[in-house]
Design an enzyme around this catalytic site. Structure first.
Site, PDB file in Angstrom:
ATOM      1  N   TYR A 110      -4.207  16.461  20.636  1.00 10.85           N
ATOM      2  CA  TYR A 110      -3.216  16.404  19.573  1.00 10.85           C
ATOM      3  C   TYR A 110      -2.718  17.823  19.300  1.00 10.85           C
ATOM      4  O   TYR A 110      -3.496  18.759  19.207  1.00 10.85           O
ATOM      5  CB  TYR A 110      -3.815  15.835  18.281  1.00 10.85           C
ATOM      6  CG  TYR A 110      -2.827  15.937  17.139  1.00 10.85           C
ATOM      7  CD1 TYR A 110      -1.861  14.957  16.972  1.00 10.85           C
ATOM      8  CD2 TYR A 110      -2.812  17.031  16.301  1.00 10.85           C
ATOM      9  CE1 TYR A 110      -0.924  15.061  15.968  1.00 10.85           C
ATOM     10  CE2 TYR A 110      -1.882  17.142  15.298  1.00 10.85           C
ATOM     11  CZ  TYR A 110      -0.933  16.162  15.122  1.00 10.85           C
ATOM     12  OH  TYR A 110       0.007  16.285  14.141  1.00 10.85           O
ATOM     13  N   TRP A 112       1.052  20.620  18.887  1.00  9.06           N
ATOM     14  CA  TRP A 112       2.448  20.916  19.181  1.00  9.06           C
ATOM     15  C   TRP A 112       2.639  21.332  20.630  1.00  9.06           C
ATOM     16  O   TRP A 112       3.714  21.145  21.183  1.00  9.06           O
ATOM     17  CB  TRP A 112       2.934  22.017  18.246  1.00  9.06           C
ATOM     18  CG  TRP A 112       3.226  21.537  16.867  1.00  9.06           C
ATOM     19  CD1 TRP A 112       2.342  20.955  16.003  1.00  9.06           C
ATOM     20  CD2 TRP A 112       4.473  21.582  16.191  1.00  9.06           C
ATOM     21  NE1 TRP A 112       2.971  20.646  14.821  1.00  9.06           N
ATOM     22  CE2 TRP A 112       4.281  21.022  14.905  1.00  9.06           C
ATOM     23  CE3 TRP A 112       5.732  22.050  16.530  1.00  9.06           C
ATOM     24  CZ2 TRP A 112       5.306  20.919  13.972  1.00  9.06           C
ATOM     25  CZ3 TRP A 112       6.745  21.959  15.588  1.00  9.06           C
ATOM     26  CH2 TRP A 112       6.532  21.391  14.334  1.00  9.06           C
TER      27      TRP A 112
END
Length: 769
Positions: A110, A112
């Site tokens: 998980y 960016w």
């Protein structure tokens, strides 16, 4: 030497990398960006950081057989060749899937990751694991998990959270009042997932400041709107937004100003919710006088705001942050209800939306067009957990997680594979995570830098930064598609995630499935051409790939008229029903009620948080800690860059505190303090600031986790990571989102010698196995 400008993009903006003699020496903003941010200034520092991982490494204890139960984070790493690293990784994947099944592999990642849509680490990793038989994955996200799960039940879609939201031009042209729960923080507009050609958020706030629009900032922090916006500040106790919304609703209904026609034709459950608001259901009328001691806002102020909302075209917004708390579903549900009561849903510029001020691009005028993007494919296992339940899963194999009407059985995870993202930034209660982390047999990580994730891994594979490969940057919240051109050679022996995963897939016998026999250049052309085909079908002419790559960007057209969320539904609810069981706004959800969750009943309610200033625990820990997105980096990215480092106080992450609370503890700006509760402790640098509600302190997230005793749960974080303090529990059994904003602490001056911050330098490297 000649300085070359090479076009590139990032989550913190598009820019030209200035390169001399194979090094990035500076940056300049993309020429089309009228509102560039400051974060791009850290780019040279992160590319050439001393914390870069120069080659593959393996934890020495892992090589010696210390697997499950090992003290990760406190051992040296042994350098290995790429051939050995690929063999070890592929061998572990194969061993675990043969002995325990693919469900025993957790493909976390998980985060960016990269703004590039091809070299997106999480997608590359999960695509490879899917080709190899699958893995246990995650659903929702840390940003707005509770709301993301709730909204489809209430309005049939997540568009009101993920976008598109009502365009800013519609708000500026039609709304007279904008009521902002959680404010409109300017700093969050510095970043956008996938990148942005222009910092539009700053533009819209500037236009709002010059317009007649009145903005009300409901937040414990005055700076959650910029000073020049001239917003009215209503300081509210953290975690009490739902109580304030109920009181506003009560005042509107008591005055007979609710939009009865809209409630009757476009909503279900109003009479039942009305009975709760007015006290007919439980004997407690949710009046402004009832809410005042809960929220800290005067009853007269509440009543006056309610009257203005009933009389003026009003946009009601809620930041993503206010649902990251105990029972975080409730303020989002009540936001929708309040917008229904005022009748603004579906009208130009009014109603409700989430995320303005949470990220750049929310409310940007943009056609609903796809962008170039790699697919991870289908996961053959079909297994997943809610994103924030990692520690629960690792602690309790075979246990049950209740989530959104499901009963999920936690798998027995033997292998954690992470690329792109950092749980030692995102996750709560890091000391608990550390203890659970030790249960895995093997942890594999792709990282450019020696972050806490890499330091707590077994096999560490050095990944390139975006400046060391070619890619395409794009976002659904921005009209620009950017060429991200390779600026410098790979540093050390780093490889891009695609190359790493392709070699592992080859060792597992699935290379052709993973690569589809395309290299980087072929994939970029293919992804661009796929998106361009859909643009052409929509009647939009764009350059071919070669022209795009030469030009460096494509700017897609803006829509001819502003987008208004739920406009078609408002105009004709029978012809354009919502995707809910009733086709209407569900102020009462029989589906949710049928789940039988006492922590998330069938309509929005006020429930006291476990940790807030009104809790008994506040006698021991009298300060409410808010942890927020930093202004100087993106989450933990760029922490070693000059912009972030310049904000530190004595090398520690700043903690904001009001004058009253600072004086009570004898503290002044520049002091170093220990911030603590029963879960952990960290050091922080004091910044005394006006505009903070008494009893509240605030720290940015993202300071790299740096325990005084590496690998030891409970050790003091000397750098200032607030997630050693936050509680790891789900918002409710419905959403299972994180509750980081429900956190009580105390602080005290640090009087001992200051321990050094070591996390921006490599860990111990050893040659002996």
């Amino acid at each position: 030497m000649t300085v070359t400008a090479i076009p590139h993009s990032s989550h913190w903006g598009a820019f030209d990398a200035l390169v001399e003699d194979g090094r990035v020496i500076g940056v300049r903003p993309f020429a089309g960006d009228r509102f560039p941010g400051t974060l791009i200034e850290s780019v040279p520092d992160i590319v050439h950081s001393p914390a870069r991982i120069d080659r593959p490494y393996v934890r020495r204890g892992w090589l010696r057989g210390a697997r499950s139960g090992a003290r990760r984070g406190g051992e040296g790493f042994v350098p290995v060749s790429w051939d050995e690293a690929i063999r070890l990784v592929a061998g572990e994947i194969d061993r675990v899937r043969r002995e325990h099944g693919n469900a025993a592999i957790f493909g976390g990642s998980y985060g960016w990751s990269s703004a590039g849509r091809f070299h997106h680490a999480r997608t590359q990793l999960q695509r490879m694991l899917n080709a190899a038989g699958g893995f246990t994955g995650q659903v929702t996200n840390y940003s707005y998990a509770a709301g993301m799960t709730l909204m489809p039940h209430i309005v049939g879609t997540n568009d009101c959270i993920q976008g598109p939201a009502t365009d800013w031009p519609a708000i500026l042209a039609n709304a007279k009042l904008m009521v902002c729960f959680g404010g409109l923080p300017l700093k969050n507009g510095e970043v956008c997932a996938g990148g942005a050609g222009e910092g539009q958020y700053r533009r819209w706030l500037r236009e709002a400041a010059a317009s007649p629009l009145r903005v009300v900032n409901i937040s414990p922090l005055r700076e959650d709107t910029p000073e020049w916006l001239r917003a009215e500040w209503l300081p509210i106790r953290p975690g009490t937004d739902t109580a304030l919304m109920l009181a506003l609703a009560h005042a509107i209904v008591a005055a007979g100003k609710e939009d009865r026609a809209f409630l009757a034709t476009h909503c279900v459950g109003w009479e039942r919710l009305r009975a709760y608001i007015m006290g007919e259901a439980d004997g407690v009328a949710k009046t402004p006088e009832w809410a005042a001691p809960i929220t800290g806002i005067d009853a007269g102020t509440i009543r006056a705001l309610a009257a203005e909302m009933a009389a003026s075209p009003t946009m009601i917004t809620a930041a993503w942050s206010i649902q990251r708390q105990d029972r975080g579903e409730q303020p989002y549900w009540m936001t929708v209800a309040l917008a229904a009561i005022t009748g603004g849903i579906g009208r130009p510029g009014t109603g409700f939306a989430f995320g303005y001020g949470s990220i750049n691009g929310v409310g940007n005028p943009r056609l609903d067009l796809p962008v170039p993007q790699l697919s991870a494919g289908r996961n053959p296992t079909g297994l997943w957990i809610p994103v924030a339940r990692i520690t629960d899963m690792l602690e309790n194999p075979g246990g049950v997680c209740e989530y959104n009407g499901r009963r999920i059985v936690y798998p027995d995870i033997r292998l954690i594979y992470w690329a792109g993202g950092n749980p030692f930034h995102h996750h709560q209660d890091l000391n608990r995570l550390l203890r659970a982390w030790a249960r895995a047999e093997t942890i594999i990580v792709h990282e450019p830098w020696w972050t806490a994730l890499a330091r707590h891994a077994d096999i560490v594979l050095p990944a390139t930064t975006t400046l060391e490969r070619n890619d395409i940057g794009a976002s659904s919240r921005d009209r620009h598609v950017m060429a991200m051109k390779k600026a410098v050679p790979a540093q050390g022996l780093a490889r891009d995630d695609f190359t790493i995963c392709a070699d592992i897939a080859d060792a597992l016998g699935v290379r052709a499935v993973f690569t589809e026999q395309r290299d980087e250049a072929a994939w970029l052309r293919h992804l661009y051409d796929e998106a361009r085909t859909t643009w052409t079908r929509a009647g939009i002419e764009t350059p071919d790939f070669d022209e795009f790559w030469e030009q460096g960007f494509v700017e897609l057209p803006a829509p001819e008229r502003p987008f208004v969320l739920f406009e078609d539904f408002r105009n004709d609810p029978r012809k354009n029903p919502l995707h809910t069981p009733s086709g209407k706004v569900e102020l009462v959800s029989e589906t949710i009620g049928g789940f039988g969750y006492d922590d998330c009943p069938a309509h929005p309610v006020w429930m006291e948080p476990k940790e807030w200033l009104g809790a008994p625990l506040a006698r021991r820990f009298p300060l409410h800690l808010l942890s927020f997105q930093p202004a100087t980096r993106l989450h933990g990215q760029l922490d070693q860059g000059r912009v972030s480092l310049s904000s530190k106080v004595a090398g520690r992450e700043p903690i904001l505190i009001g004058p009253q609370d600072a004086a009570a503890r004898g503290l002044a700006t520049g002091d170093v303090v220990r911030v603590f509760n029963d879960r952990g402790a960290c050091l922080a640098g004091v910044v005394v600031r006006e505009g903070i509600l008494p009893g509240v302190v605030a720290m940015a997230t993202g300071a790299w986790f740096d325990p005084l005793v590496p690998g030891q749960p409970g050790a003091l974080c000397v750098h200032g990571n607030p997630n050693v303090l936050t509680r790891d529990e789900g918002t409710s059994r419905l959403g299972q989102g994180p509750v980081a904003q429900s956190c009580l602490v105390e602080i005290e001056r640090w009087t001992g010698d200051l321990p050094p911050v070591r996390v921006h330098a490599p860990p111990s490297i050893v040659e002996a196995r």
